[in-house]
Write an enzyme that holds these catalytic residues in place. Structure first.
Site, PDB file in Angstrom:
ATOM      1  CG  HIS A 139      20.373  34.504 -27.772  1.00  0.00           C
ATOM      2  ND1 HIS A 139      19.716  33.513 -27.340  1.00  0.00           N
ATOM      3  CD2 HIS A 139      20.937  35.193 -26.810  1.00  0.00           C
ATOM      4  CE1 HIS A 139      20.287  33.422 -25.953  1.00  0.00           C
ATOM      5  NE2 HIS A 139      20.672  34.691 -25.607  1.00  0.00           N
ATOM      6  CG  ASP A 158      18.718  30.599 -28.791  1.00  0.00           C
ATOM      7  OD1 ASP A 158      20.096  30.885 -28.964  1.00  0.00           O
ATOM      8  OD2 ASP A 158      17.848  31.464 -28.117  1.00  0.00           O
ATOM      9  CB  SER A 168      20.292  35.185 -22.626  1.00  0.00           C
ATOM     10  OG  SER A 168      21.572  34.467 -22.744  1.00  0.00           O
TER      11      SER A 168
END
Length: 541
Positions: free
Chosen positions: A488, A459, A234
């Site tokens: 994710h 995502d 991320s």
């Protein structure tokens, strides 16, 4: 209780003779040469030299950190401002679990960042000590090293508001009904930005991704590693991309998973608008799954019926907060776990199903704050403070409210699930009290090895286009795409097509000759909703 960043001097400087030798052994990176001999570049070399000479005083972790032996903890001292390496310093908390395969198999340290900005990586070594099946082979070769980035947790934590005030509920409905609602939210955002300046102003101007990347290089030096092995998920992908740009020849192996778009035009205002659209898509995927499993959840047997139930739930919570704590804002905060993570599909559906069956307790427990959880509330407020500080300071944001209003109204029309909620979260950046910078131009530098990029096509938090953009910018990188999937954090899923390639990369440095597309991991199985199971449902974090 007022909490400010700990900005006092930390650590002991080494002798001049030893320091000079360490600096001589730490030549400027290719990225530093590419970006010129800036004061910050010189400051990193100085700080890294000191860290290499000092090392890390590894000890058993403090009891209240929740990290048991054989995990060890320590600190690395870094400058607040890299342009002034002899000025104020802070301590960065680090921890490690030694590689499980012994000296012959050891390939060095693997550093991890889970995202955020504001996420702590201190739980990462537990993947080694817990013998996670997905990471068993990598753990045999690497010390797993986690850290709290600057401003986070045990690393000079910043704060923007009293934690108990931050978790108060219910908050106002994020979807405005009137101009008065918008004015009220603008007022709250301005007060929050002011609070960040008042409570954490000493560190605020230096809460940037480039500075965290510089911290990462100092940690590398303190560990005694000539080159960095890194896993970022991320926001951790953006941190990795910036590190790769600034220190390309300090990278040994780097895997980035679920990628933030590194384009200067995206960081960070446009990236959040793109995220709103992607969340709506994945929200739709979850509604289809809930409808398909209506025999288990009894929410609705078509996505349209599930959406109608969602709107009914929001309206009821707006009229009368559930349990006195859960209004539309809290509902959005809880339900967004489902678009984020496949692991939350069944738990969120369980909680909703229990509510519809007459048991509101699980929903109140999961969506409402625990006002008695002092440590948790401090951590939650700190995480949001760092998220805001980094995104607001990293880049220039629009100061004109009309632009925010126009853009979010437009996006909300097609992506209503969380557009306004996201807008209010980021609106403090419009009146930010610290200097806003120009993002790093992410690109390949001399000496950068092949970076492995892993991304799912659906995502929500980091749309697929971000991985494509980073792949273009980092020459020689390889992209593994998980098609028709959207969880994710792809490397945390069981998918041999991906898992085997991750092992091959970290163990042998090998990648495929071409980019690879993998079939999706298994779709979550429904879990029957009962009051007991719903009350115990756990959502991903």
């Amino acid at each position: 209780m007022r909490r400010t960043a700990a900005l006092g001097a930390a650590g002991t400087l080494v002798t001049g003779t030893l320091l000079a030798g360490a600096i001589a052994a730490t030549p400027a990176s290719a990225g530093e040469r590419q970006h010129g001999a800036s004061a910050e570049a010189r400051g990193v070399r100085t700080a890294a030299a000191r860290a290499a000479a000092q090392g890390i005083d590894w000890q058993d972790c403090p009891a209240d950190w929740g990290l048991k032996t054989p995990i060890q903890c320590g600190y690395v001292t870094v400058p607040v401002d890299y342009a002034k390496p002899n000025g104020r310093t802070i301590k960065i908390a680090v921890d490690r679990a030694r590689n499980t395969g012994g000296a012959k198999q050891r390939q060095g340290s693997l550093l991890y960042n889970p995202g955020g900005p504001g996420g702590s990586g201190m739980r990462f070594p537990t993947r080694s000590t817990g013998q996670s099946a997905l990471w068993k082979k990598t753990a045999a070769a690497y010390d797993f090293v986690g850290f709290d980035p600057r401003g986070v947790g045990h690393s000079a934590p910043i704060s923007c508001v009293d934690p108990q005030e931050y978790v108060k509920a219910p908050k106002a409905d994020p979807v405005p009904d009137s101009e008065a609602d918008k004015r009220a939210q603008r007022k709250l955002a301005k007060e929050y930005a002011d609070g960040c300046g008042e409570r954490s102003g000493g560190l605020l101007p230096h809460m940037t991704t480039p500075n965290t990347a510089r911290d990462l290089d100092v940690i590398r030096a303190a560990l005694g590693e000539k080159k960095l092995n890194y896993l970022g998920v991320s926001y951790g992908t953006y941190l990795g991309a910036v590190y790769a740009t600034l220190f390309p020849d300090h990278v040994r192996r780097m895997l980035v998973d679920s990628v933030v778009n590194p384009s200067r035009e995206k960081v960070w205002y446009q990236a959040n608008l793109d995220q709103d659209v992607a969340f709506e898509t994945r929200w739709g995927d979850w509604k289809k799954w809930v409808a398909k499993n209506d025999a288990t959840y009894h929410i609705g047997d078509t996505p349209q019926k599930v959406q109608a139930q969602w709107e009914k739930l929001r309206a009821a919570a707006k009229k009368k907060p559930i349990g006195g704590l859960v209004g539309p804002a809290e509902l959005t905060g809880f339900f967004q776990n489902a678009p984020y993570y496949d692991s939350s599909w069944a738990p969120v559906a369980q909680v909703w199903s229990a509510y519809l069956a007459g048991d509101e307790k699980p929903l109140v427990e999961k969506a409402g704050p625990d006002l008695k959880d002092t440590a948790g509330n401090i951590a939650s407020e700190n995480g949001n403070a760092v998220y805001t500080a980094v995104e607001c300071t990293d880049a220039k944001w629009p100061a004109n409210w009309k632009k925010w209003d126009r853009d979010n109204t437009r996006v909300h029309a097609k992506a209503p699930f969380m557009t306004w909620s996201n807008a209010w979260l980021n609106l403090p950046c419009a009146t930010w009290p610290a200097k806003q910078h120009t993002p790093v131009d992410v690109k390949t530098g001399k000496g950068l090895p092949s970076v492995l990029i892993v991304q799912s096509t659906r995502d929500a938090a980091t749309p697929y286009a971000g991985a494509v953009e980073l792949h273009k910018r980092l020459k020689g990188s390889r992209l593994i795409t998980e098609r028709d999937a959207g969880s994710h954090g792809v490397t945390g899923q069981v998918n041999p097509c991906i898992n085997d390639r991750v092992d091959a990369y970290f163990l042998h440095g090998t990648t495929d000759a071409k980019d690879v597309t993998c079939a999706p991991h298994a779709t979550p199985e429904p879990a029957k909703a009962t009051a007991k199971s719903a009350s115990g449902a756990q959502t991903a974090s």
